[in-house]
Every structure is written in C-alpha cells, then in structure tokens.
Design a protein around this motif. Structure first.
Motif, short mmCIF file in Angstrom:
data_model
loop_
_atom_site.label_atom_id
_atom_site.label_comp_id
_atom_site.label_asym_id
_atom_site.label_seq_id
_atom_site.Cartn_x
_atom_site.Cartn_y
_atom_site.Cartn_z
N PHE A 49 72.20 -24.36 45.42
CA PHE A 49 72.65 -25.72 45.14
C PHE A 49 72.28 -26.08 43.71
O PHE A 49 71.14 -25.95 43.30
CB PHE A 49 72.01 -26.73 46.10
N HIS A 50 73.25 -26.56 42.96
CA HIS A 50 72.98 -26.97 41.58
C HIS A 50 72.19 -28.27 41.52
O HIS A 50 71.52 -28.55 40.54
CB HIS A 50 74.29 -27.10 40.80
N ASN A 51 72.30 -29.04 42.56
CA ASN A 51 71.58 -30.31 42.64
C ASN A 51 70.38 -30.13 43.57
O ASN A 51 70.54 -30.09 44.79
CB ASN A 51 72.52 -31.40 43.16
N ARG A 55 69.36 -30.30 48.19
CA ARG A 55 68.57 -29.38 49.01
C ARG A 55 67.41 -30.11 49.67
O ARG A 55 67.17 -29.94 50.86
CB ARG A 55 68.06 -28.23 48.14
N ALA A 113 77.00 -30.96 50.16
CA ALA A 113 76.19 -30.16 49.23
C ALA A 113 76.90 -28.86 48.86
O ALA A 113 76.85 -28.42 47.71
CB ALA A 113 74.83 -29.88 49.85
N SER A 117 78.45 -28.27 44.99
CA SER A 117 77.51 -27.38 44.28
C SER A 117 78.23 -26.52 43.28
O SER A 117 79.30 -26.10 43.41
CB SER A 117 76.79 -26.48 45.25
#
Length: 117
Positions: A49-51, A55, A113, A117
């Motif tokens: 997950f880029h964020n 998560r 998510a 992502s």
C-alpha cells in the motif's frame, strides 16, 4: 437484576444445550482470533500500500472488531446460560449485526486500499 430475575428458579439444563452454547462461544472466539490474526497480518505484510494510513486503518479495524467480538461472545454465553437455567427465552444477539456491519466496513476499506494503492 430485576425482581423477576432475582426470584427465578434455576435448574441445570440438559448438558447437550450447555455444550452447544459452549461450542457457539468458541466459534465466536475463533472468529475473533481470525480477525486479530488478519489485523496483524495486514500490518506486517501489506507493505505494497502506498498509503501507510490505509494499512494502519485496515489493521486497526480488524483488531477492533476482534476485541468487540471477544467481549460480546462471553457476555452472550453468560446470558444464554442464565436463560437456559431459568427456562426463559434466549436473548437476542446484537453482535451479529456488529459483525456483519464491521465485516462490510473492513471489506470496503480493503477494497478502497487496493484500488487506490
């Protein structure tokens, strides 16, 4: 405790019903443990997950639902035992609605998510 409950005569229920109540309690505990394991797994393994907030939110929602189920399962087990001993109607289990709504929310959060992502 209400006056009706204080004076209610209790008797030992058929052991099969007691064991069925225990198995139901254990099923709720297994579900709670599965959510707990899922929350820990998401936190530790979902690094794609880029964020990182997504998560953490997903992990905490799984763990929070796990806590609610574990506490509610014990409370419900006790209420059912008392009802069986008093030959009273079984109590409603509102935690089923919590589990359904919580699972929907976790799934929606996980889907968002993944998509974002």
């Amino acid at each position: 405790m209400s006056p009706d409950e204080a004076g209610a005569e209790e008797r030992e229920p058929d052991y099969r019903f007691t064991l069925a109540n225990e198995r139901t309690f254990l099923a709720w505990i297994r579900t709670s443990l599965g959510l707990l394991a899922g929350g820990v797994a998401v936190d530790q393994l979902a690094v794609a997950f880029h964020n990182p907030g997504a998560r953490v939110a997903l992990a905490l929602s799984c763990i929070g639902l796990s806590i609610a189920l574990a506490g509610g399962a014990f409370s419900h087990w006790r209420k059912v035992q008392k009802a069986m001993r008093r030959d009273a109607p079984l109590p409603d289990f509102g935690l089923i609605r919590v589990l359904a709504a919580g699972t929907f929310a976790v799934a929606a959060l996980a889907g968002a998510a993944v998509v974002f992502s």
